[in-house]
Design an enzyme around this catalytic site. Structure first.
Site, PDB file in Angstrom:
ATOM      1  N   LYS A  76      -3.202   8.680  -6.518  1.00 14.67           N
ATOM      2  CA  LYS A  76      -3.435   7.235  -6.657  1.00 14.67           C
ATOM      3  C   LYS A  76      -3.021   6.831  -8.068  1.00 14.67           C
ATOM      4  O   LYS A  76      -3.305   7.567  -9.021  1.00 14.67           O
ATOM      5  CB  LYS A  76      -4.913   6.949  -6.408  1.00 14.67           C
ATOM      6  N   SER A 151      -9.464   0.295  -1.973  1.00 11.13           N
ATOM      7  CA  SER A 151      -8.314   0.082  -2.810  1.00 11.13           C
ATOM      8  C   SER A 151      -7.290   1.210  -2.731  1.00 11.13           C
ATOM      9  O   SER A 151      -6.163   1.042  -3.220  1.00 11.13           O
ATOM     10  CB  SER A 151      -8.750  -0.088  -4.273  1.00 11.13           C
ATOM     11  N   SER A 175     -13.616   2.805  -1.570  1.00  5.59           N
ATOM     12  CA  SER A 175     -12.154   2.865  -1.555  1.00  5.59           C
ATOM     13  C   SER A 175     -11.518   4.172  -1.109  1.00  5.59           C
ATOM     14  O   SER A 175     -10.294   4.237  -0.992  1.00  5.59           O
ATOM     15  CB  SER A 175     -11.599   2.507  -2.931  1.00  5.59           C
TER      16      SER A 175
HETATM   17  N1  GLN Z   1     -13.983  -3.069  -2.015  1.00  9.43           N
HETATM   18  C1  GLN Z   1     -14.756  -2.721  -3.176  1.00  9.43           C
HETATM   19  C2  GLN Z   1     -14.375  -3.591  -4.330  1.00  9.43           C
HETATM   20  O1  GLN Z   1     -13.500  -4.363  -4.159  1.00  9.43           O
HETATM   21  C3  GLN Z   1     -14.603  -1.268  -3.500  1.00  9.43           C
HETATM   22  C4  GLN Z   1     -13.377  -0.943  -4.255  1.00  9.43           C
HETATM   23  C5  GLN Z   1     -13.350   0.496  -4.691  1.00  9.43           C
HETATM   24  O2  GLN Z   1     -14.086   1.340  -4.177  1.00  9.43           O
HETATM   25  N2  GLN Z   1     -12.540   0.771  -5.692  1.00  9.43           N
HETATM   26  O3  GLN Z   1     -14.922  -3.528  -5.382  1.00  9.43           O
END
Ligand code: GLN
EC number: 6.3.5.7
Length: 483
Positions: A76, A151, A175
């Site tokens: 990532k 994400s 995410s």
């Molecule tokens: N959807 C969550 C957010 O937008 C989690 C994102 C994540 O785990 N990086 O904060």
């Protein structure tokens, strides 16, 4: 060749059926051919990959072994990679080449893993759809009109489309698990402190945790083995021995106590997903598990608490991207204030700006007690709920998401609608617990995930339950058409 799982690749390399170089070339060609449809990569590192693959082949010829030796993966794009662009999905860092490797990157490279590239992601890991990336949205290989989740949407789409067997990802509020659910993968968010955050660009430091995304639990065990462990460069990393995750995969589930929270089956859950979750429960019962209804009474407060704490930490973490210390700098600033304003205004996209404003507001004098402190108190209540539940059960089971992957653009005008989709995943981050999502079936041709949560440091237990389930089901083996 591209259909092989990480475990199959490890066996094939050990039996000298093919070399890492051959496999790497096949996968790089596949990425070049198919990724334009998906947009799952921000950078490809072809030269590095071939070089690492050749080195792994030499090490193996010299008698070394190891499941990751010569295994192709991707990172990532928030894991720092020395000399390679590390963008975090943001224009702010489009020209940033990290001066060092993140601990996770260095550990996996030392184990012999081959880096094919850096995967697309929501900008600064903020999002649930991979639509906030400055490099454009990622498409879901199961249906190109739908989001792959976020994400870590790039890592998920690439693995789901068989462009590579596994990838690293991070999970601040879901995410790893949510994109796993949306693309029919297995993803594990480890206990907070299990995997080093050093060199992992921070979103919300008290919630962020790196982990593996792969097709099956068996593969997650291999990748986690290479990622986990104490790191003196990360003061929140925990000095606990790392167990052999592959060794416990075959433990029997006889007598395993699984808790199913009654709050999980409320009105917001798609009834077709509820049915698939019930089917997975039945499957685990056949394997000897005992089901018990439990309660997590404070779950309803978790989303508001998370969406105060995460932006608050983000507003502080992202202050370093000011065009001076790090990041994009605007042209011809007229003074210092103008430089800050325009560099940050140009470098950050709308979702990141929204969260910085919410976070700075929640931390400001007069509002701190009303928002941030209150959210921290809720965080403790959420943790206490889990501690009480784990006195009675070994594992908690439920849906990973209330709905399957939505259409691209469907939630763009309503950020809160997207935040609500995180209801089942964020509690594990607030409590620091490990969680895993695994494939449980399909709704309208789109994958559905079942989530398992365990007490601290019981990643091995999660992988064991998922592996036993996967020995008896074939959801995780299904491949999206066209890939
Ligand atoms: N959807 C969550 C957010 O937008 C989690 C994102 C994540 O785990 N990086 O904060």
């Amino acid at each position: 060749m591209h259909q092989m799982t990480l475990a199959e690749i490890a066996r094939g390399l050990a039996d000298k059926k093919f070399s890492s170089e051959e496999l790497t070339k096949v996968l790089l060609a596949r990425i070049t051919q198919l990724d334009p449809q998906l947009n799952s990569f921000i950078s490809l590192t072809e030269e590095l990959a071939i070089e690492q693959a050749k080195a792994a082949d030499v090490r193996r010829a010299n008698g070394e072994s190891g499941a990751l030796l010569g295994a192709p993966i991707a990172h990532k794009d928030l894991f720092c990679t020395q000399g390679i662009r590390t963008s975090c999905g943001s224009k702010m860092l489009d020209n940033f080449k990290a001066p060092y490797d993140a601990t996770v990157v260095a550990k996996l490279a030392a184990a012999g893993a081959v880096t094919l590239g850096k995967t697309n992601m929501d900008e600064f890991a903020m999002g649930s759809a991979n639509e906030s990336s400055w490099y454009g949205a990622v498409k879901n290989p199961w249906n190109l009109e739908h989001v792959p989740g976020g994400s870590s949407g790039g890592s998920a789409a690439a693995v789901a489309a068989r462009l590579l067997p596994a990838a690293t990802a991070t999970d601040t509020g879901g995410s790893i698990r949510q994109p796993a659910a949306f693309t029919n993968l297995t993803g594990l968010k480890p206990t907070y402190g299990r995997v080093s955050r050093w060199g992992m660009i921070a979103y919300a430091s008290s919630l962020d945790q790196g982990g593996p995304l792969a097709r099956a639990a068996e593969d997650c065990a291999i990748l986690l083995q290479g990622m986990a462990g104490f790191d003196q460069n990360d003061s929140t990393s925990i000095d606990e021995p790392v167990p052999d995750y592959s060794a416990s995969l075959n433990t029997s589930l006889q007598g395993l106590r699984i808790g199913v929270p009654k709050e999980y089956f409320s009105a917001g859950l798609d009834p077709r997903i509820a049915e698939l979750i019930q089917n997975s429960i039945k499957e685990l019962q056949k394997l000897g598990a005992v089901i018990k209804e439990i309660s997590l009474p404070n779950m309803q407060h978790a989303i508001p608490a998370y969406y105060v704490i995460a932006p608050a930490e983000a507003s502080s973490n992202l202050s370093r991207f000011d065009g001076v210390r790090f990041g994009h700098r605007c042209e011809h600033p007229k003074d210092l204030i103008d430089l800050y304003k325009r560099s940050r205004g140009e470098g950050f996209g709308p979702e990141v700006q929204r969260r910085i404003m919410v976070g700075a507001y929640a931390l400001s004098a007069g509002y701190y007690d009303a928002y941030y402190l209150k959210a921290q108190k809720i965080r403790r209540l959420v943790k206490n709920d889990f501690m009480a539940a784990f006195n009675e059960v070994d594992i908690i089971l439920g849906p990973t998401t209330p709905n399957p992957a939505w259409k691209l653009g469907a939630k763009n005008s309503d950020p809160v609608a997207a935040y609500l989709e995180d209801v089942y995943t964020i509690t594990a981050n607030l409590a620091g617990l490990p969680g895993l999502s695994m494939p449980a079936g399909f709704v309208d041709g789109l994958p559905v995930g079942v989530q398992l949560l365990a007490p601290y440091f019981q990643e091995g237990r999660l992988l064991n339950v998922a592996h036993q389930y996967q020995l008896n089901t074939d959801w995780h083996t299904r491949t999206p058409t066209g890939f």
